[in-house]
Design a protein around this motif. Structure first.
Motif, PDB file in Angstrom:
ATOM      1  N   ILE A 158       6.415 -32.827  30.895  1.00  0.00           N
ATOM      2  CA  ILE A 158       6.441 -34.205  30.555  1.00  0.00           C
ATOM      3  C   ILE A 158       6.853 -34.965  31.799  1.00  0.00           C
ATOM      4  O   ILE A 158       6.043 -35.831  31.876  1.00  0.00           O
ATOM      5  CB  ILE A 158       7.605 -34.380  29.457  1.00  0.00           C
ATOM      6  N   ALA A 159       7.744 -34.605  32.566  1.00  0.00           N
ATOM      7  CA  ALA A 159       7.869 -35.617  33.674  1.00  0.00           C
ATOM      8  C   ALA A 159       6.858 -35.558  34.631  1.00  0.00           C
ATOM      9  O   ALA A 159       6.472 -36.827  35.118  1.00  0.00           O
ATOM     10  CB  ALA A 159       9.160 -34.894  34.569  1.00  0.00           C
ATOM     11  N   GLN A 160       6.111 -34.440  34.650  1.00  0.00           N
ATOM     12  CA  GLN A 160       4.774 -34.534  35.779  1.00  0.00           C
ATOM     13  C   GLN A 160       3.717 -35.606  35.114  1.00  0.00           C
ATOM     14  O   GLN A 160       3.304 -36.314  35.727  1.00  0.00           O
ATOM     15  CB  GLN A 160       4.415 -33.052  35.882  1.00  0.00           C
ATOM     16  N   LYS A 161       3.638 -35.452  33.655  1.00  0.00           N
ATOM     17  CA  LYS A 161       2.599 -36.242  33.009  1.00  0.00           C
ATOM     18  C   LYS A 161       2.722 -37.601  33.275  1.00  0.00           C
ATOM     19  O   LYS A 161       2.068 -38.507  33.182  1.00  0.00           O
ATOM     20  CB  LYS A 161       2.250 -36.058  31.597  1.00  0.00           C
ATOM     21  N   GLU A 162       4.266 -38.127  33.190  1.00  0.00           N
ATOM     22  CA  GLU A 162       4.785 -39.248  33.335  1.00  0.00           C
ATOM     23  C   GLU A 162       4.769 -39.835  34.944  1.00  0.00           C
ATOM     24  O   GLU A 162       5.271 -40.834  35.227  1.00  0.00           O
ATOM     25  CB  GLU A 162       6.126 -39.532  32.790  1.00  0.00           C
ATOM     26  N   ASN A 163       4.142 -38.875  35.704  1.00  0.00           N
ATOM     27  CA  ASN A 163       3.999 -39.166  37.273  1.00  0.00           C
ATOM     28  C   ASN A 163       5.480 -39.331  37.880  1.00  0.00           C
ATOM     29  O   ASN A 163       5.374 -40.388  38.748  1.00  0.00           O
ATOM     30  CB  ASN A 163       3.313 -40.580  37.373  1.00  0.00           C
ATOM     31  N   LEU A 164       6.594 -38.585  37.578  1.00  0.00           N
ATOM     32  CA  LEU A 164       7.826 -38.775  38.227  1.00  0.00           C
ATOM     33  C   LEU A 164       7.454 -38.216  39.463  1.00  0.00           C
ATOM     34  O   LEU A 164       6.665 -37.093  39.794  1.00  0.00           O
ATOM     35  CB  LEU A 164       8.684 -37.838  37.590  1.00  0.00           C
ATOM     36  N   SER A 171       9.799 -37.607  23.718  1.00  0.00           N
ATOM     37  CA  SER A 171       9.591 -38.904  24.037  1.00  0.00           C
ATOM     38  C   SER A 171      10.384 -39.315  25.377  1.00  0.00           C
ATOM     39  O   SER A 171      11.525 -38.801  25.323  1.00  0.00           O
ATOM     40  CB  SER A 171       9.907 -39.722  22.772  1.00  0.00           C
ATOM     41  N   VAL A 172       9.909 -40.108  26.098  1.00  0.00           N
ATOM     42  CA  VAL A 172      10.656 -40.817  27.071  1.00  0.00           C
ATOM     43  C   VAL A 172      11.612 -41.749  26.699  1.00  0.00           C
ATOM     44  O   VAL A 172      11.127 -42.934  26.264  1.00  0.00           O
ATOM     45  CB  VAL A 172       9.614 -41.369  28.229  1.00  0.00           C
TER      46      VAL A 172
END
Length: 201
Positions: free
Chosen positions: A133-139, A191-192
């Motif tokens: 999820i963090a990768q998809k959120e471009n962390l 969810s973020v």
């Protein structure tokens, strides 16, 4: 008759000696705490008011070694462990006064509100999924491996996945400076909850 009496006497002596040893052993092994039993029972009820009794009995245990008498009353500590979720091994703690009443001004940490918000105790997102999820959120990828932890977050009054990315780092000790990005993820639905920058200056 004298032989029977002698044998019975020896048996009695043997059982008495070993019985004392067993009691001494059990007393030695039994966890000790300076927190009175009535305080522990009140603390149990307070935690159960949020988790429910069944959940409490199964997943939360009183920590006899870290709970203690303090100036304000008593520091109460529990251990929250879920066998079905290997990443859940968290502390639960709060302070009570001399009557067992929780002192909210000192904070109440780690009690999942399973009774009123049952979804908050159903962790569908594991560590691998949280990282995805963090990768998809471009962390930010950062300059070293991400720090990933399952922990309690006071801001949301719930458990979260917290992932920290370090993008800059200089100095050591008192001169250490760093910055990066962080993301907080709901372990129930992915969810973020929060994403932003962090700094140590």
């Amino acid at each position: 008759m004298k032989k029977i009496i002698s044998v019975l006497f020896l048996v009695f002596v043997f059982l008495s000696i070993n019985g004392c040893k067993c009691r001494a052993y059990l007393e030695k092994e039994k966890p000790r705490t300076d927190v009175p039993e009535f305080i522990i029972k009140k603390a149990d009820k307070f935690v159960m008011s949020k988790t429910g009794e069944k959940f409490f009995r199964k997943n939360i245990s009183f920590d006899f070694f870290k709970s203690r008498k303090i100036k304000e009353g008593y520091f109460i500590r529990y251990n929250y462990v879920r066998t079905e979720y290997p990443f859940v091994h968290e502390p639960v703690y709060f302070t009570v006064d001399s009557t067992g009443k929780p002192l909210e001004k000192f904070g109440i940490v780690g009690i999942p509100d399973c009774l009123h918000e049952p979804q908050d105790c159903n962790y569908k997102i594991d560590k691998t999924m949280a990282k995805e999820i963090a990768q998809k959120e471009n962390l930010a990828r950062g300059i070293k491996k991400w720090s990933v932890s399952f922990r309690w977050e006071n801001e949301f009054n719930r458990y979260i996945w917290h992932i920290i990315s370090t993008t800059k780092e200089t100095g050591t000790g008192k001169h250490y400076k760093a910055e990066g990005e962080e993301i907080m993820i709901n372990p129930f639905d992915g969810s973020v909850l929060k994403k932003g920058k962090w700094y140590i200056r």
